[in-house]
Design a protein around this motif. Structure first.
Motif, mmCIF file in Angstrom:
data_model
loop_
_atom_site.group_PDB
_atom_site.id
_atom_site.type_symbol
_atom_site.label_atom_id
_atom_site.label_comp_id
_atom_site.label_asym_id
_atom_site.label_seq_id
_atom_site.Cartn_x
_atom_site.Cartn_y
_atom_site.Cartn_z
ATOM 1 N N GLY A 179 29.755 -28.179 81.881
ATOM 2 C CA GLY A 179 28.540 -27.819 82.600
ATOM 3 C C GLY A 179 28.121 -26.375 82.375
ATOM 4 N N THR A 180 27.238 -25.910 83.254
ATOM 5 C CA THR A 180 26.605 -24.613 83.080
ATOM 6 C C THR A 180 27.409 -23.490 83.732
ATOM 7 N N THR A 181 27.124 -22.278 83.312
ATOM 8 C CA THR A 181 27.757 -21.108 83.896
ATOM 9 C C THR A 181 27.222 -20.858 85.302
ATOM 10 N N SER A 182 27.932 -20.026 86.045
ATOM 11 C CA SER A 182 27.516 -19.683 87.403
ATOM 12 C C SER A 182 28.110 -18.312 87.731
ATOM 13 N N THR A 183 28.080 -17.957 88.993
ATOM 14 C CA THR A 183 28.768 -16.753 89.465
ATOM 15 C C THR A 183 29.600 -17.136 90.678
ATOM 16 N N LEU A 184 30.627 -16.353 90.932
ATOM 17 C CA LEU A 184 31.472 -16.624 92.089
ATOM 18 C C LEU A 184 30.651 -16.509 93.375
ATOM 19 N N ARG A 185 29.767 -15.544 93.431
ATOM 20 C CA ARG A 185 28.924 -15.380 94.613
ATOM 21 C C ARG A 185 28.067 -16.622 94.855
#
Length: 200
Positions: A179-185
Motif C-alpha cells: 500500500g501507500t506511504t503515511s506518517t506516524l502522526r
C-alpha cells in the motif's frame, strides 16, 4: 538518504531501495518477487547493494532474496525468531547471513539503522528506522495493520506493537510492506487499529 520503491509480484509487495547519493551504497527491504527487476533497477541507478533488510520472513517478502544475494554478495538481515515459522510460510526461501533484534544498530554506508521489535504479524517482525523514515513491513499500513491469523501471528502482540509505535516521541514517514506511504502522526489520528491499541 534517498528512497525509491518497487512493487513486486501479485501481492504488490513494496521493496524499498534506500541509498546514499554520494557513495551510491544501498540497502533494500523485502524483495519478495522478481529479483531480476530489482537487480535491473539497482544497475540502472548505478548502486552497490550492501544489505537486504527483511522486516519479516513471509514468502511474499523473501522470495527474491537468494538470487539477489548471490548476484551481489550482499549481507541479508532478519530477526532469528522468523525461523520458528513453518517452512510453507517462507516458501523455503528464508535465507540470511546476519540477524538483528530489538535495539540492534548497524550501518549501510553512511546510513545508520535502528531496529524495533514489533511482533504480531509474525514472531520476528521488525520496524527499521533510518533518519526520519520507518520501514514497517506488515506491522502497520496506511489505515490498517497486518493480519494475525497465520502461524506465529498474535492479535495481542500486534496491538502491543502498535501501541509502542504510537507512543514513540517523534513523527516518522512510514514505508509499509504493502500500500501507500503515511506518517506516524496520521496513523495515530486515523488508524482504527492503532487507536484501539492506544486505548489499552
Amino acid at each position: 538518504m534517498k528512497i525509491e520503491s518497487l512493487q513486486l509480484g501479485l501481492y504488490e509487495t513494496n521493496c524499498y531501495i534506500i541509498y546514499d547519493e554520494q557513495t551510491k551504497i544501498a540497502a533494500i527491504t523485502d524483495p519478495g518477487y522478481t529479483p531480476e527487476k530489482v537487480l535491473a533497477k539497482l544497475n540502472e541507478m548505478e548502486l552497490t547493494l550492501d544489505a537486504i533488510l527483511l522486516t519479516h520472513g513471509h514468502f511474499d517478502h523473501v522470495g527474491g532474496v537468494k538470487e539477489i544475494a548471490a548476484a551481489t554478495g550482499c549481507r541479508v538481515f532478519v530477526n532469528e525468531a522468523e525461523t520458528s515459522m513453518p517452512a510453507y510460510m517462507t516458501a523455503g526461501n528464508l535465507y540470511y547471513t546476519d540477524t538483528y533484534d530489538e535495539g540492534s544498530e548497524f550501518d549501510v554506508g553512511p546510513m545508520h539503522f535502528h531496529v524495533l521489535s514489533t511482533p504480531g504479524h509474525s514472531p520476528g517482525s521488525v520496524c527499521l528506522i533510518c533518519e526520519n523514515a520507518m520501514f514497517t513491513g506488515d506491522t502497520i499500513f496506511c489505515g490498517s495493520c497486518g493480519r494475525t491469523d497465520c502461524p506465529g501471528g498474535s492479535w495481542t502482540q500486534i496491538l502491543a506493537s502498535l501501541k509502542r509505535l504510537a507512543e514513540l516521541p517523534d513523527d516518522y514517514n512510514l514505508y509499509p510492506g504493502h500500500g501507500t506511504t503515511s506518517t506516524l502522526r496520521t496513523e495515530r489520528l486515523g488508524n482504527s487499529f492503532m487507536m484501539e491499541a492506544m486505548r489499552r
